[in-house]
Design a protein around this motif. Structure first.
Motif, PDB file in Angstrom:
ATOM      1  N   SER A  58     -13.675   3.940  -9.368  1.00 49.08           N
ATOM      2  CA  SER A  58     -12.565   4.089  -8.579  1.00 49.08           C
ATOM      3  C   SER A  58     -13.338   3.405  -7.439  1.00 49.08           C
ATOM      4  CB  SER A  58     -12.651   5.718  -8.184  1.00 49.08           C
ATOM      5  OG  SER A  58     -14.063   5.790  -7.446  1.00 49.08           O
ATOM      6  N   GLY A  59     -14.460   2.473  -8.193  1.00 50.42           N
ATOM      7  CA  GLY A  59     -14.378   1.771  -6.758  1.00 50.42           C
ATOM      8  C   GLY A  59     -14.129   0.340  -6.913  1.00 50.42           C
ATOM      9  N   ALA A  60     -13.745   0.150  -8.415  1.00 54.14           N
ATOM     10  CA  ALA A  60     -13.705  -1.821  -8.672  1.00 54.14           C
ATOM     11  C   ALA A  60     -12.590  -2.083  -8.555  1.00 54.14           C
ATOM     12  CB  ALA A  60     -13.478  -1.269 -10.446  1.00 54.14           C
ATOM     13  N   GLN A  61     -13.077  -3.814  -8.227  1.00 46.10           N
ATOM     14  CA  GLN A  61     -11.571  -4.137  -7.747  1.00 46.10           C
ATOM     15  C   GLN A  61     -11.542  -5.466  -8.865  1.00 46.10           C
ATOM     16  OE1 GLN A  61     -11.976  -5.343  -3.393  1.00 46.10           O
ATOM     17  NE2 GLN A  61     -14.208  -4.474  -3.626  1.00 46.10           N
ATOM     18  N   MET A  63      -8.177  -3.869  -6.421  1.00 44.50           N
ATOM     19  CA  MET A  63      -8.067  -2.438  -6.434  1.00 44.50           C
ATOM     20  C   MET A  63      -6.304  -2.559  -5.466  1.00 44.50           C
ATOM     21  SD  MET A  63      -9.628   0.318  -3.727  1.00 44.50           S
ATOM     22  CE  MET A  63     -11.166   0.717  -4.627  1.00 44.50           C
ATOM     23  N   SER A  64      -5.819  -1.811  -6.113  1.00 42.67           N
ATOM     24  CA  SER A  64      -4.306  -1.489  -5.908  1.00 42.67           C
ATOM     25  C   SER A  64      -4.074  -0.173  -5.128  1.00 42.67           C
ATOM     26  CB  SER A  64      -3.321  -2.277  -7.311  1.00 42.67           C
ATOM     27  OG  SER A  64      -4.187  -3.380  -7.153  1.00 42.67           O
ATOM     28  N   ASP A  65      -3.076  -0.337  -4.563  1.00 45.02           N
ATOM     29  CA  ASP A  65      -2.464   1.331  -4.053  1.00 45.02           C
ATOM     30  C   ASP A  65      -1.161   1.988  -5.059  1.00 45.02           C
ATOM     31  OD1 ASP A  65       0.432   0.882  -3.026  1.00 45.02           O
ATOM     32  OD2 ASP A  65      -0.266  -0.857  -3.699  1.00 45.02           O
ATOM     33  N   GLU A  66      -1.363   3.023  -5.406  1.00 49.24           N
ATOM     34  CA  GLU A  66      -1.196   3.755  -6.561  1.00 49.24           C
ATOM     35  C   GLU A  66       0.738   3.470  -6.534  1.00 49.24           C
ATOM     36  OE1 GLU A  66      -0.284   6.271  -2.125  1.00 49.24           O
ATOM     37  OE2 GLU A  66      -1.590   5.000  -3.438  1.00 49.24           O
ATOM     38  N   LEU A  67       1.186   2.197  -5.532  1.00 50.28           N
ATOM     39  CA  LEU A  67       2.441   2.202  -5.321  1.00 50.28           C
ATOM     40  C   LEU A  67       2.657   0.946  -5.808  1.00 50.28           C
ATOM     41  CD1 LEU A  67       4.045   3.720  -2.632  1.00 50.28           C
ATOM     42  CD2 LEU A  67       3.860   4.344  -4.820  1.00 50.28           C
ATOM     43  N   ASN A  68       1.616   0.205  -6.262  1.00 49.37           N
ATOM     44  CA  ASN A  68       1.757  -1.187  -6.870  1.00 49.37           C
ATOM     45  C   ASN A  68       2.158  -1.786  -5.922  1.00 49.37           C
ATOM     46  OD1 ASN A  68      -0.325  -2.150  -9.086  1.00 49.37           O
ATOM     47  ND2 ASN A  68       0.937  -2.799  -9.968  1.00 49.37           N
ATOM     48  N   GLN A  69       1.839  -1.876  -4.114  1.00 53.80           N
ATOM     49  CA  GLN A  69       2.361  -2.864  -3.049  1.00 53.80           C
ATOM     50  C   GLN A  69       1.487  -3.705  -2.574  1.00 53.80           C
ATOM     51  OE1 GLN A  69       4.740  -0.358  -1.414  1.00 53.80           O
ATOM     52  NE2 GLN A  69       5.949  -0.613  -2.033  1.00 53.80           N
ATOM     53  N   TYR A  70       0.228  -3.317  -2.979  1.00 55.61           N
ATOM     54  CA  TYR A  70      -1.175  -4.199  -2.055  1.00 55.61           C
ATOM     55  C   TYR A  70      -2.193  -3.659  -2.959  1.00 55.61           C
ATOM     56  CZ  TYR A  70       1.760  -1.952   2.069  1.00 55.61           C
ATOM     57  OH  TYR A  70       2.794  -2.600   2.702  1.00 55.61           O
ATOM     58  N   HIS A  71      -3.107  -4.705  -2.733  1.00 55.86           N
ATOM     59  CA  HIS A  71      -4.014  -5.717  -3.901  1.00 55.86           C
ATOM     60  C   HIS A  71      -5.147  -6.092  -3.096  1.00 55.86           C
ATOM     61  CE1 HIS A  71      -0.769  -4.825  -6.757  1.00 55.86           C
ATOM     62  NE2 HIS A  71      -0.203  -5.082  -6.185  1.00 55.86           N
ATOM     63  N   ILE A  72      -6.375  -6.060  -3.015  1.00 53.68           N
ATOM     64  CA  ILE A  72      -7.553  -5.996  -2.404  1.00 53.68           C
ATOM     65  C   ILE A  72      -8.312  -6.706  -3.636  1.00 53.68           C
ATOM     66  CG2 ILE A  72      -8.501  -4.150  -2.377  1.00 53.68           C
ATOM     67  CD1 ILE A  72      -8.997  -4.664   1.077  1.00 53.68           C
ATOM     68  N   SER A  94      -3.999  10.377   0.950  1.00 51.10           N
ATOM     69  CA  SER A  94      -4.807  10.967  -0.117  1.00 51.10           C
ATOM     70  C   SER A  94      -5.124   9.907  -1.001  1.00 51.10           C
ATOM     71  CB  SER A  94      -3.980  11.682  -1.452  1.00 51.10           C
ATOM     72  OG  SER A  94      -2.962  11.052  -1.897  1.00 51.10           O
ATOM     73  N   PHE A  95      -7.099  10.140  -1.471  1.00 46.72           N
ATOM     74  CA  PHE A  95      -7.270   9.405  -1.666  1.00 46.72           C
ATOM     75  C   PHE A  95      -8.166   9.376  -3.344  1.00 46.72           C
ATOM     76  CE2 PHE A  95      -7.486   8.510   2.658  1.00 46.72           C
ATOM     77  CZ  PHE A  95      -7.895   7.047   2.780  1.00 46.72           C
ATOM     78  N   ARG A  96      -8.791   8.168  -4.192  1.00 47.35           N
ATOM     79  CA  ARG A  96      -8.656   8.439  -5.710  1.00 47.35           C
ATOM     80  C   ARG A  96     -10.548   8.388  -5.628  1.00 47.35           C
ATOM     81  NH1 ARG A  96      -5.164   3.295  -7.364  1.00 47.35           N
ATOM     82  NH2 ARG A  96      -5.886   3.211  -5.262  1.00 47.35           N
ATOM     83  N   GLY A  97     -10.306   8.019  -4.631  1.00 46.65           N
ATOM     84  CA  GLY A  97     -12.586   7.997  -5.277  1.00 46.65           C
ATOM     85  C   GLY A  97     -13.267   7.684  -3.663  1.00 46.65           C
ATOM     86  N   LEU A 104     -10.583   0.682   2.955  1.00 45.30           N
ATOM     87  CA  LEU A 104      -9.815  -0.472   3.626  1.00 45.30           C
ATOM     88  C   LEU A 104      -8.421  -0.828   3.482  1.00 45.30           C
ATOM     89  CD1 LEU A 104     -11.240  -3.194   3.730  1.00 45.30           C
ATOM     90  CD2 LEU A 104      -9.062  -4.105   4.113  1.00 45.30           C
ATOM     91  N   LEU A 105      -8.302  -0.576   2.402  1.00 47.47           N
ATOM     92  CA  LEU A 105      -6.257  -0.901   1.978  1.00 47.47           C
ATOM     93  C   LEU A 105      -5.794   0.354   2.508  1.00 47.47           C
ATOM     94  CD1 LEU A 105      -4.572  -3.207  -0.462  1.00 47.47           C
ATOM     95  CD2 LEU A 105      -5.354  -1.045  -1.927  1.00 47.47           C
ATOM     96  N   THR A 106      -5.908   1.259   2.553  1.00 46.84           N
ATOM     97  CA  THR A 106      -5.252   2.180   3.318  1.00 46.84           C
ATOM     98  C   THR A 106      -4.847   1.890   4.646  1.00 46.84           C
ATOM     99  OG1 THR A 106      -6.162   3.853   1.509  1.00 46.84           O
ATOM    100  CG2 THR A 106      -4.630   4.576   3.420  1.00 46.84           C
ATOM    101  N   ALA A 107      -5.816   1.726   5.442  1.00 48.79           N
ATOM    102  CA  ALA A 107      -5.916   1.369   6.784  1.00 48.79           C
ATOM    103  C   ALA A 107      -5.017   0.033   6.697  1.00 48.79           C
ATOM    104  CB  ALA A 107      -7.907   1.474   6.957  1.00 48.79           C
ATOM    105  N   TYR A 108      -5.440  -1.184   6.036  1.00 55.14           N
ATOM    106  CA  TYR A 108      -4.393  -2.111   6.291  1.00 55.14           C
ATOM    107  C   TYR A 108      -2.481  -1.942   6.089  1.00 55.14           C
ATOM    108  CZ  TYR A 108      -1.382  -6.145   5.181  1.00 55.14           C
ATOM    109  OH  TYR A 108      -0.668  -7.070   5.680  1.00 55.14           O
ATOM    110  N   ARG A 109      -2.481  -0.476   4.807  1.00 58.59           N
ATOM    111  CA  ARG A 109      -0.979   0.320   4.915  1.00 58.59           C
ATOM    112  C   ARG A 109      -0.259   0.661   6.110  1.00 58.59           C
ATOM    113  NH1 ARG A 109      -1.337   4.034  -0.039  1.00 58.59           N
ATOM    114  NH2 ARG A 109       0.510   4.337   0.608  1.00 58.59           N
ATOM    115  N   HIS A 110      -1.826   1.605   6.543  1.00 54.49           N
ATOM    116  CA  HIS A 110      -1.246   2.141   7.953  1.00 54.49           C
ATOM    117  C   HIS A 110      -0.858   1.331   9.538  1.00 54.49           C
ATOM    118  CE1 HIS A 110      -0.644   5.677  10.221  1.00 54.49           C
ATOM    119  NE2 HIS A 110      -1.452   5.345  10.804  1.00 54.49           N
ATOM    120  N   TRP A 111      -1.822   0.920   9.569  1.00 56.41           N
ATOM    121  CA  TRP A 111      -2.221   0.001  10.823  1.00 56.41           C
ATOM    122  C   TRP A 111      -1.280  -1.256  10.314  1.00 56.41           C
ATOM    123  CZ3 TRP A 111      -6.730   2.988  10.410  1.00 56.41           C
ATOM    124  CH2 TRP A 111      -6.591   4.541  11.335  1.00 56.41           C
TER     125      TRP A 111
END
Length: 610
Positions: A58-61, A63-72, A94-97, A104-111
């Protein structure tokens, strides 16, 4: 910590995106635990994984968000990821892992781009934002993690290491300005240039936005030490208490790991303080003793291992001693040049290389280290000179006389004459330029050298300016580069508690008298640790670090060094004539630098300079 790379294709030929696999293979040492590739449209991301937090898939890269809109693709550690995760959960995410990457990826989605201001850590990353059709990249505040890039008419490349980019360039050319500065010894690091012409760095504390519609890029700062002054308590005792709380919390955060954490231990104040704090924390949760690695110098007059043993015994550490010898240096120096990618000025880099090698051999995947303490807390003896000048400007002559006597008594390598000479030399650009011209008369004295000398002299007149300059430019950045390259060559992550941005801002806001007092450097740190460590460590009057016995090694290695230098085309270009080469190698520091340049030229197939 890991290795990253990316390609943004600037023409219609998408076949070149497959080269991302080759780019990642060149950095396999940075991430032996896994590899991943992501390709979408004109963008390719690659990643090599060194598993530290959340060892599962779940920590592999990338990594993409669940909607496949952001990739890191991301290299580093966000130490406060648990706290940020709690915030984001409250916002409904919510988080998968359990990885900091997903946080970090979710923080970018939010802020958005402002997310980096929330992070306490070290990082270099790129995010493909399919909503805005951009690639957003960032490098941590102080530049602990590297981010290199190169742009040609056909593609934009970025990577953790220069070696990942070089094969994609038409020719490999050395940067003349950087080589000249290296030889003259006038500057530690350039903000954005490297020793390779056309290979650049994203500056520390900067973000980059690459617009995939227009292929235009914008680089801008998100952090500036000039604007980071914070309020500090009025009394020294209150300052010391606040410092200790910040330092302790910085160490605590940097112990977050799902693998073994150890520490570098020279026996000096900085590394010993970290070892003491870390072992105290870990003793509450881990049954095994905290591991430390110390390099023993064959030069007994510069060996600190005795002090390291005192610290290890006082804190119940499992101490691993290594003793690099000349034969090891001779057989491995080319490997060190290969690992470092850019020239370096002393053999001490080899000592650090061997420490990281020992960490790998002892299955210590994460090492704490004391980089940054000297710059934050005025730890170098050379800071005494501008400090005394500051007292003169304030007309505090009685205090000046008392401090001068204390400095002389409490520092084994400092004398009144030495302080006066240092101040006169570095604070007067005209004197220093004259001396450099005399000493290196066979080298061209360019405007670049003159500007560097003048800039340092200007900063040396004010301790605050000097501190900021040494943190951002003249001293700390190359040390961070050496450390990252040596550590990651051995698949080891290093973490630097003194470079917590909260601690940096606090220390830079302290009055000078809290950092230099009673003739001691780093006074607030000594005061904070005096009841936690042996007195002979806290109040030591000498300081070495992992120093190599350079003079004896160079003396033994001189025939080989001269042989290598004689076959270097770059050296001939830099010095213009054989006579100049013969004059240069008589100066020990230039003999070493020309040798390293020659090895660098050979290793990376540098064909010319410009």
């Amino acid at each position: 910590m890991c290795g990253i790379a990316g390609i943004i294709q600037l023409n219609d030929d998408r076949s070149h995106l497959s080269k991302i696999e080759e780019m990642m293979a060149r950095a396999a040492h940075r991430g032996p635990d896994g590899q991943g590739v992501f390709i979408s449209g004109k963008v390719a991301f690659g990643h090599r994984r060194l598993s530290i937090i959340d060892l599962t898939d779940s920590g592999a890269q990338p990594m993409s968000d669940e909607l496949n809109q952001y990739h890191i693709t991301y290299n580093g550690e966000i130490y406060n990821y648990l706290e940020i995760k709690q915030q984001l959960v409250k916002y409904g995410y919510s988080f998968r892992g359990d990885s900091d990457t997903e946080v970090l990826l979710t923080a970018y989605r939010h802020w958005g781009e402002a997310c980096v201001s929330k992070f306490n850590g070290m990082w270099s990353f790129a995010i493909l934002d399919c909503v805005r059709n951009i690639v957003f990249s960032s490098r941590d505040r102080i530049g602990e993690k590297p981010f290199y890039f190169h742009r040609s008419p056909e593609q934009f490349l970025f990577a953790s290491e220069i070696r990942q980019i070089l094969p994609e360039m038409l020719r490999i050319t050395g940067n003349r300005a950087m080589l000249d500065r290296f030889l003259f010894g006038v500057s530690g690091e350039d903000f954005s240039d490297t020793f390779f012409k056309g290979v650049h760095k994203l500056p520390a504390g900067h973000n980059m936005v690459f617009d995939l519609f227009t292929d235009q890029m914008r680089v801008y700062p998100f952090y500036n030490l000039e604007e980071t002054k914070v309020s500090v308590p009025q009394t020294f005792e209150a300052q010391a208490e606040a410092f200790q709380e910040l330092f302790s919390d910085s160490v605590r955060l940097r112990l977050r790991s799902d693998v073994t954490v150890g520490t570098c231990l020279s026996g000096g104040l900085d590394s010993s303080s970290i070892a003491c704090m870390a072992s105290s924390y870990l003793s509450e949760t881990v049954a095994q003793p905290f591991k430390a690695i110390t390099a023993v110098s064959t030069d007994r007059s510069r060996d600190e291992s005795g002090f390291a043993k005192v610290v290890a015994e006082a804190n119940g550490l499992e101490l691993h001693l290594i003793k690099p010898e000349y034969d090891q240096f001779r057989s491995k120096i080319r490997n060190v040049v290969k690992a470092q990618e850019e020239p370096f000025g002393t053999a001490s880099i080899f000592m650090q290389y061997e420490v990281m090698s020992s960490a790998k051999a002892n299955s210590i995947k994460v090492l704490l280290d004391g980089q940054g303490a000297d710059e934050l807390l005025l730890g170098y003896e050379r800071y005494f000179a501008p400090y005394m000048q500051q007292l003169i400007r304030r007309r505090k002559f009685k205090q000046l006389w008392q401090q001068a006597k204390n400095i002389n008594a409490n520092n084994a390598f400092v004398s009144f004459a030495g302080l006066a000479k240092y101040y006169g030399y570095f604070n007067s650009s005209s004197i220093r330029k004259w001396r450099l011209r005399q000493k290196f008369h066979f080298l061209p004295f360019s405007d670049v050298i003159s500007q560097q000398v003048e800039s340092y002299a200007l900063n040396s007149r004010d301790l605050s300016d000097l501190q900021r300059s040494e943190i951002t430019h003249s001293n700390l950045p190359p040390l961070l580069r050496f450390e990252d390259k040596n550590a990651m060559w051995h698949s080891v992550e290093t973490r630097l508690p003194y470079l917590d941005h909260r601690l940096i801002e606090f220390c830079l806001s302290l009055p000078v008298e809290s950092k230099i007092a009673h003739g001691w450097t780093k006074y607030i740190l000594r005061h904070s640790m005096e009841k936690k460590m042996p007195e002979e460590i806290v109040w030591r009057t000498n300081k070495f670090g992992f120093e190599a016995p350079q003079s004896s090694w160079v003396q033994a290695h001189t025939p080989e060094m001269l042989k290598v230098i004689s076959s270097s085309l770059l050296v001939q270009t830099l010095l213009a004539s054989e006579t100049h080469v013969k004059q240069a190698v008589l100066i020990p520091e230039l003999l070493w630098k020309l040798y390293i340049i020659s090895l660098w030229e050979d290793e990376f197939k540098v064909t010319d300079i410009a």
